[in-house]
Design a protein around this motif. Structure first.
Motif, PDB file in Angstrom:
ATOM      1  N   UNK A 170      -9.239   2.165 -11.386  1.00 24.98           N
ATOM      2  CA  UNK A 170      -8.699   3.186 -12.284  1.00 24.98           C
ATOM      3  C   UNK A 170      -7.793   4.162 -11.541  1.00 24.98           C
ATOM      4  N   UNK A 171      -8.253   4.653 -10.395  1.00 25.11           N
ATOM      5  CA  UNK A 171      -7.459   5.670  -9.697  1.00 25.11           C
ATOM      6  C   UNK A 171      -6.226   5.056  -9.036  1.00 25.11           C
ATOM      7  N   UNK A 172      -6.346   3.835  -8.532  1.00 29.38           N
ATOM      8  CA  UNK A 172      -5.206   3.201  -7.874  1.00 29.38           C
ATOM      9  C   UNK A 172      -4.099   2.862  -8.867  1.00 29.38           C
ATOM     10  N   UNK A 173      -4.469   2.322 -10.015  1.00 31.30           N
ATOM     11  CA  UNK A 173      -3.457   1.932 -10.994  1.00 31.30           C
ATOM     12  C   UNK A 173      -2.871   3.138 -11.719  1.00 31.30           C
ATOM     13  N   UNK A 174      -3.613   4.229 -11.784  1.00 34.80           N
ATOM     14  CA  UNK A 174      -3.122   5.431 -12.470  1.00 34.80           C
ATOM     15  C   UNK A 174      -2.143   6.232 -11.622  1.00 34.80           C
ATOM     16  N   UNK A 175      -2.151   6.013 -10.311  1.00 32.52           N
ATOM     17  CA  UNK A 175      -1.368   6.868  -9.420  1.00 32.52           C
ATOM     18  C   UNK A 175      -0.112   6.213  -8.874  1.00 32.52           C
ATOM     19  N   UNK A 176      -0.058   4.888  -8.798  1.00 27.47           N
ATOM     20  CA  UNK A 176       1.134   4.236  -8.237  1.00 27.47           C
ATOM     21  C   UNK A 176       1.107   2.758  -8.608  1.00 27.47           C
ATOM     22  N   UNK A 177       2.215   2.249  -9.078  1.00 31.27           N
ATOM     23  CA  UNK A 177       2.302   0.823  -9.416  1.00 31.27           C
ATOM     24  C   UNK A 177       3.367   0.107  -8.595  1.00 31.27           C
ATOM     25  N   UNK A 178       3.793   0.722  -7.484  1.00 32.62           N
ATOM     26  CA  UNK A 178       4.787   0.102  -6.605  1.00 32.62           C
ATOM     27  C   UNK A 178       4.247  -1.193  -6.009  1.00 32.62           C
ATOM     28  N   UNK A 179       5.056  -2.243  -6.014  1.00 33.70           N
ATOM     29  CA  UNK A 179       4.692  -3.481  -5.324  1.00 33.70           C
ATOM     30  C   UNK A 179       5.838  -3.934  -4.436  1.00 33.70           C
ATOM     31  N   UNK A 180       5.481  -4.556  -3.329  1.00 33.90           N
ATOM     32  CA  UNK A 180       6.430  -5.100  -2.364  1.00 33.90           C
ATOM     33  C   UNK A 180       5.898  -6.460  -1.909  1.00 33.90           C
ATOM     34  N   UNK A 181       6.727  -7.305  -1.292  1.00 32.29           N
ATOM     35  CA  UNK A 181       6.219  -8.593  -0.788  1.00 32.29           C
ATOM     36  C   UNK A 181       5.229  -8.385   0.348  1.00 32.29           C
ATOM     37  N   UNK A 182       3.985  -8.781   0.132  1.00 28.83           N
ATOM     38  CA  UNK A 182       2.898  -8.556   1.095  1.00 28.83           C
ATOM     39  C   UNK A 182       2.290  -9.874   1.553  1.00 28.83           C
ATOM     40  N   UNK A 183       1.849  -9.898   2.794  1.00 29.96           N
ATOM     41  CA  UNK A 183       1.095 -11.031   3.324  1.00 29.96           C
ATOM     42  C   UNK A 183      -0.319 -11.044   2.754  1.00 29.96           C
ATOM     43  N   UNK A 184      -0.958  -9.885   2.681  1.00 29.64           N
ATOM     44  CA  UNK A 184      -2.293  -9.669   2.103  1.00 29.64           C
ATOM     45  C   UNK A 184      -3.440 -10.228   2.929  1.00 29.64           C
ATOM     46  N   UNK A 185      -3.155 -10.741   4.115  1.00 28.92           N
ATOM     47  CA  UNK A 185      -4.225 -11.325   4.940  1.00 28.92           C
ATOM     48  C   UNK A 185      -3.931 -11.095   6.411  1.00 28.92           C
ATOM     49  N   UNK A 186      -3.565  -9.855   6.746  1.00 26.90           N
ATOM     50  CA  UNK A 186      -3.124  -9.586   8.119  1.00 26.90           C
ATOM     51  C   UNK A 186      -4.295  -9.215   9.028  1.00 26.90           C
ATOM     52  N   UNK A 187      -5.167 -10.190   9.275  1.00 23.04           N
ATOM     53  CA  UNK A 187      -6.093 -10.088  10.380  1.00 23.04           C
ATOM     54  C   UNK A 187      -5.303 -10.181  11.675  1.00 23.04           C
ATOM     55  N   UNK A 188      -5.923  -9.806  12.772  1.00 18.92           N
ATOM     56  CA  UNK A 188      -5.190  -9.722  14.039  1.00 18.92           C
ATOM     57  C   UNK A 188      -4.506 -11.035  14.398  1.00 18.92           C
ATOM     58  N   UNK A 189      -5.159 -12.156  14.126  1.00 22.57           N
ATOM     59  CA  UNK A 189      -4.610 -13.457  14.496  1.00 22.57           C
ATOM     60  C   UNK A 189      -3.375 -13.854  13.737  1.00 22.57           C
TER      61      UNK A 189
END
Length: 307
Positions: A170-189
């Motif tokens: 609720x709080x995340x979607x209510x405050x900003x809806x910006x999206x950019x191309x993300x990897x979404x899995x940036x573990x150190x490796x």
């Protein structure tokens, strides 16, 4: 792993790729790869990496065509390895080998690494839009349905924290809806440092997403402290922002809660020798400690409050 991608048949598969066909080669399995096998292929003409994936069952919602498309986009952004071939029928994505150091969690404790990681994220996020989106508030329910359908175990009490997860949405979607191309899995490796630049690899879970999910997931997966998360966010945005650091922190907790179910699915279905249950419980326990702790309400407030 698909039967056509066992050790005995890899050479036959690679002979169907024009860059590799008929050429002498040596194969080396690379570390990592909790959903696929990554093979380093050395030939007289060059060095490559083949990401070899199962062409059969896919319980984790990985879209291989999207992975390929977004890998090409990351290459165009100047942050991803060159993509050389893609054969979904064979379960192979062929990439140029990146000669550099694969990072580990300890590397993020060295001076300058967090700032360089932030710069790498800015480069990716400023590049061509990805195909599809990644939203953990969509992915987590899909994973939960997979768990229920197959009868996989989940941590005791997991569903008791759905309210805290929903409050984050609720709080995340209510405050900003910006999206950019993300990897979404940036573990150190998935960071490779060649001395001149930081590369980002592995686009299985890529998609357009909140940049703060990317930053929060790095905090979650790379063992950063909250002070280091603040450093990462400050480096990324170029100025200190309490609400953005809080947003990344909250997204990191969302990631922990959602990826818990990824671990449960792998624990119940994967033939890979890895303790997926311990992996899942580590993230679950950290998420629950935050969800039930005295600072969670304040964290939600900080996300909603402008600097």
């Amino acid at each position: 792993m698909s039967s056509r991608l066992t050790d005995e048949r890899l050479d036959g598969v690679f002979d169907q790729l024009p860059l590799l066909a008929g050429r002498p080669r040596t194969l080396q399995q690379l570390s990592g790869g909790l959903t696929n096998r990554n093979m380093k292929i050395t030939t007289p003409d060059g060095v490559y990496v083949a990401r070899c994936f199962d062409t059969g069952a896919n319980l984790l919602g990985i879209d291989r065509d999207r992975e390929h498309y977004n890998s090409v986009a990351a290459e165009r952004a100047g942050i991803g390895a060159p993509v050389l071939d893609y054969r979904p029928d064979l379960g192979v994505l062929l990439l140029q080998y990146l000669d550099g150091k694969t990072l580990c969690d300890a590397d993020f404790q060295r001076d300058g690494v967090i700032a360089r990681a932030a710069e790498a994220c800015r480069t990716l996020h400023g590049g061509p839009r990805f195909r599809g989106r990644f939203d953990m508030f969509e992915r987590q329910p899909a994973y939960l349905e997979t768990v229920r359908r197959h009868g996989f175990a989940i941590p005791a009490g997991y569903l008791e924290h759905a309210g805290a997860f929903a409050a984050a949405e609720r709080v995340l979607t209510a405050t900003d809806t910006t999206t950019v191309p993300c990897n979404n899995d940036l573990l150190a490796g998935n960071f490779i440092d060649d001395g001149d630049r930081m590369w980002l690899i592995d686009y299985e879970y890529s998609g357009n997403n909140d940049p703060c999910f990317e930053l929060g997931n790095i905090w979650s997966e790379c063992g950063l402290s909250l002070d280091q998360l603040d450093e990462l966010v400050t480096s990324y945005y170029g100025c200190r922002s309490r609400c953005r650091t809080a947003r990344a922190h909250l997204q990191g907790l969302v990631a922990k809660y959602g990826w818990t179910l990824w671990g449960c699915i792998q624990h119940g279905s994967s033939a890979i020798e890895f303790d997926f249950w311990a992996w899942a419980m580590e993230r679950y326990e950290a998420a629950v400690a935050a969800f039930t702790g005295p600072g969670y309400a304040r964290l939600l407030d900080d996300v909603a409050r402008a600097d």
